[in-house]
Design a protein around this motif. Structure first.
Motif, PDB file in Angstrom:
ATOM      1  N   ILE A 193       0.854  -1.189   0.000  1.00 18.13           N
ATOM      2  CA  ILE A 193       0.000   0.000   0.000  1.00 18.13           C
ATOM      3  C   ILE A 193       0.884   1.231   0.000  1.00 18.13           C
ATOM      4  O   ILE A 193       2.026   1.189   0.475  1.00 18.13           O
ATOM      5  CB  ILE A 193      -0.951   0.041   1.225  1.00 18.13           C
ATOM      6  CG1 ILE A 193      -0.150   0.032   2.527  1.00 18.13           C
ATOM      7  CG2 ILE A 193      -1.961  -1.073   1.179  1.00 18.13           C
ATOM      8  CD1 ILE A 193      -1.012   0.233   3.759  1.00 18.13           C
ATOM      9  N   SER A 194       0.346   2.310  -0.531  1.00 19.90           N
ATOM     10  CA  SER A 194       1.148   3.530  -0.599  1.00 19.90           C
ATOM     11  C   SER A 194       0.241   4.748  -0.696  1.00 19.90           C
ATOM     12  O   SER A 194      -0.744   4.744  -1.441  1.00 19.90           O
ATOM     13  CB  SER A 194       2.083   3.482  -1.816  1.00 19.90           C
ATOM     14  OG  SER A 194       2.824   4.676  -1.928  1.00 19.90           O
ATOM     15  N   LEU A 195       0.554   5.774   0.076  1.00 17.70           N
ATOM     16  CA  LEU A 195      -0.106   7.066  -0.002  1.00 17.70           C
ATOM     17  C   LEU A 195       0.964   8.149   0.023  1.00 17.70           C
ATOM     18  O   LEU A 195       2.001   7.969   0.661  1.00 17.70           O
ATOM     19  CB  LEU A 195      -1.073   7.264   1.177  1.00 17.70           C
ATOM     20  CG  LEU A 195      -2.440   6.575   1.112  1.00 17.70           C
ATOM     21  CD1 LEU A 195      -3.200   6.834   2.411  1.00 17.70           C
ATOM     22  CD2 LEU A 195      -3.240   7.060  -0.077  1.00 17.70           C
ATOM     23  N   PRO A 196       0.731   9.271  -0.649  1.00 18.80           N
ATOM     24  CA  PRO A 196       1.709  10.362  -0.596  1.00 18.80           C
ATOM     25  C   PRO A 196       1.963  10.805   0.840  1.00 18.80           C
ATOM     26  O   PRO A 196       1.023  10.886   1.652  1.00 18.80           O
ATOM     27  CB  PRO A 196       1.039  11.471  -1.410  1.00 18.80           C
ATOM     28  CG  PRO A 196       0.076  10.768  -2.299  1.00 18.80           C
ATOM     29  CD  PRO A 196      -0.411   9.578  -1.521  1.00 18.80           C
ATOM     30  N   GLN A 197       3.202  11.074   1.157  1.00 20.29           N
ATOM     31  CA  GLN A 197       3.561  11.434   2.523  1.00 20.29           C
ATOM     32  C   GLN A 197       2.791  12.656   3.015  1.00 20.29           C
ATOM     33  O   GLN A 197       2.297  12.674   4.147  1.00 20.29           O
ATOM     34  CB  GLN A 197       5.060  11.714   2.616  1.00 20.29           C
ATOM     35  CG  GLN A 197       5.502  12.129   4.015  1.00 20.29           C
ATOM     36  CD  GLN A 197       6.905  12.661   4.047  1.00 20.29           C
ATOM     37  OE1 GLN A 197       7.619  12.621   3.050  1.00 20.29           O
ATOM     38  NE2 GLN A 197       7.322  13.175   5.191  1.00 20.29           N
ATOM     39  N   ALA A 198       2.686  13.671   2.177  1.00 23.47           N
ATOM     40  CA  ALA A 198       2.002  14.899   2.583  1.00 23.47           C
ATOM     41  C   ALA A 198       0.539  14.631   2.935  1.00 23.47           C
ATOM     42  O   ALA A 198       0.001  15.195   3.895  1.00 23.47           O
ATOM     43  CB  ALA A 198       2.093  15.946   1.478  1.00 23.47           C
ATOM     44  N   THR A 199      -0.095  13.748   2.177  1.00 23.09           N
ATOM     45  CA  THR A 199      -1.484  13.390   2.451  1.00 23.09           C
ATOM     46  C   THR A 199      -1.613  12.661   3.776  1.00 23.09           C
ATOM     47  O   THR A 199      -2.517  12.936   4.581  1.00 23.09           O
ATOM     48  CB  THR A 199      -2.045  12.509   1.320  1.00 23.09           C
ATOM     49  OG1 THR A 199      -1.935  13.203   0.076  1.00 23.09           O
ATOM     50  CG2 THR A 199      -3.497  12.148   1.575  1.00 23.09           C
TER      51      THR A 199
END
Length: 317
Positions: A193-199
């Protein structure tokens, strides 16, 4: 007396607004490609207070083909290190290392053995041992430092204790939070899984705002608040994973390194809980439970809102 206590607490809590989850460790990766010849990468946070840390190798080692480029949050200095003898049994030093920056050291030898350690401003030197290292203890220390350096996570754990009615429920709540962030930490590191760090950071700030709202209702849970503890723990696990995704795990012990990093985070949590429990007990003992709770949820909500606005602004701008 009450005003003096409030003044001290204000100073403590407001100090969190300056830095929230800014723990970005440096990473020195040394891979032996031929006898006494090492391919080296020195990853140092681009947003660093003060001068960039510099690595000092043994005198019989020479750097060649140095290249520096920016990669995400890091400045990466890549070069070949040619030594007259093995690095085993020798010292590596780092200078100008920021107080806020730890440096993880990973050495992969030609004989397939790996050494990992941690340097910081208080201990800027490390000896590469002659014997094989069995466990990646550097990631354990990194996990502790990451938890203690992540002010938003500290605030969240503190806030959770306001929602529980007794010690047993408190332990179950922290356990649910632990299990949840362990799941997403592992899934993220393994690339599932991966989400943008800023988000992720913005959502974590939002969870803190919601936690403050829950505290303001002054409702005590007789059973574990699973939705808050487990659900929000999943999100915080992605935040914990950012530190590893930034510097990477440069060895063949991915699962073991992840385990030790997670154990370090849990030890960091366990170190904090008694401190928070004493604060809550002291407020209750002095019959300041109501004003202390009000002050806490207003402060937690204020910090969460500040972090949320700041992080959303970074995404937009």
């Amino acid at each position: 007396m009450v005003k003096n206590i409030q003044a001290v607490l204000i100073l403590i809590f407001c100090s969190f607004s300056a830095i929230a989850h800014e723990f970005n460790p440096a990473h020195l990766v040394i891979k032996e490609v031929e006898n006494n010849i090492y391919q080296t990468e020195w990853m140092y946070p681009a947003k660093n207070i003060g001068a960039r840390g510099e690595v000092l190798f043994p005198q019989d080692c020479i750097r060649e083909n140095t290249q520096i480029e920016k990669n995400g949050r890091y400045l990466v200095e890549a070069f070949s290190l040619v030594c007259e003898s093995s690095l085993k049994g020798q010292m590596i030093n780092v200078t100008s290392l920021s107080v806020l920056t730890d440096a993880l050291v990973t050495v992969n030898h030609l004989d397939a053995t790996t050494f990992e350690g941690l340097m910081n401003s208080k201990n800027p030197s490390i000896e590469i041992p002659l014997k094989k290292q069995i466990y990646p203890t550097g990631y354990f220390r990194l996990g502790i430092d990451h938890l203690l350096g992540g002010n938003d996570h500290i605030i969240f754990i503190f806030g959770l204790l306001f929602l529980v009615s007794n010690l047993i429920v408190a332990i179950k709540t922290i356990t649910a939070f632990t299990v949840a962030h362990s799941i997403t930490l592992g899934l993220s590191v393994f690339g599932l899984i991966s989400l943008p760090q800023a988000t992720v950071e913005a959502i974590i700030a939002l969870t803190i705002v919601y936690l403050a709202y829950e505290i303001s209702n002054q409702k005590k849970y007789d059973r574990t608040p699973w939705v808050i503890a487990f659900g929000f723990g999943l999100l915080h696990g992605l935040g914990f994973a950012n530190v590893l995704s930034g510097i990477g795990i440069a060895n063949e012990q991915l699962a073991m390194s992840l385990l030790f990093f997670n154990l370090g985070i849990e030890i960091g949590q366990l170190l904090l809980i008694p401190i928070f429990a004493i604060l809550l007990w002291g407020a209750n003992k002095m019959k300041l439970n109501q004003p202390f709770t009000a002050f806490s949820y207003l402060t937690i909500g204020g910090l969460g809102s500040y972090w949320l606005i700041d992080r959303v602004a970074e995404i937009i701008l």
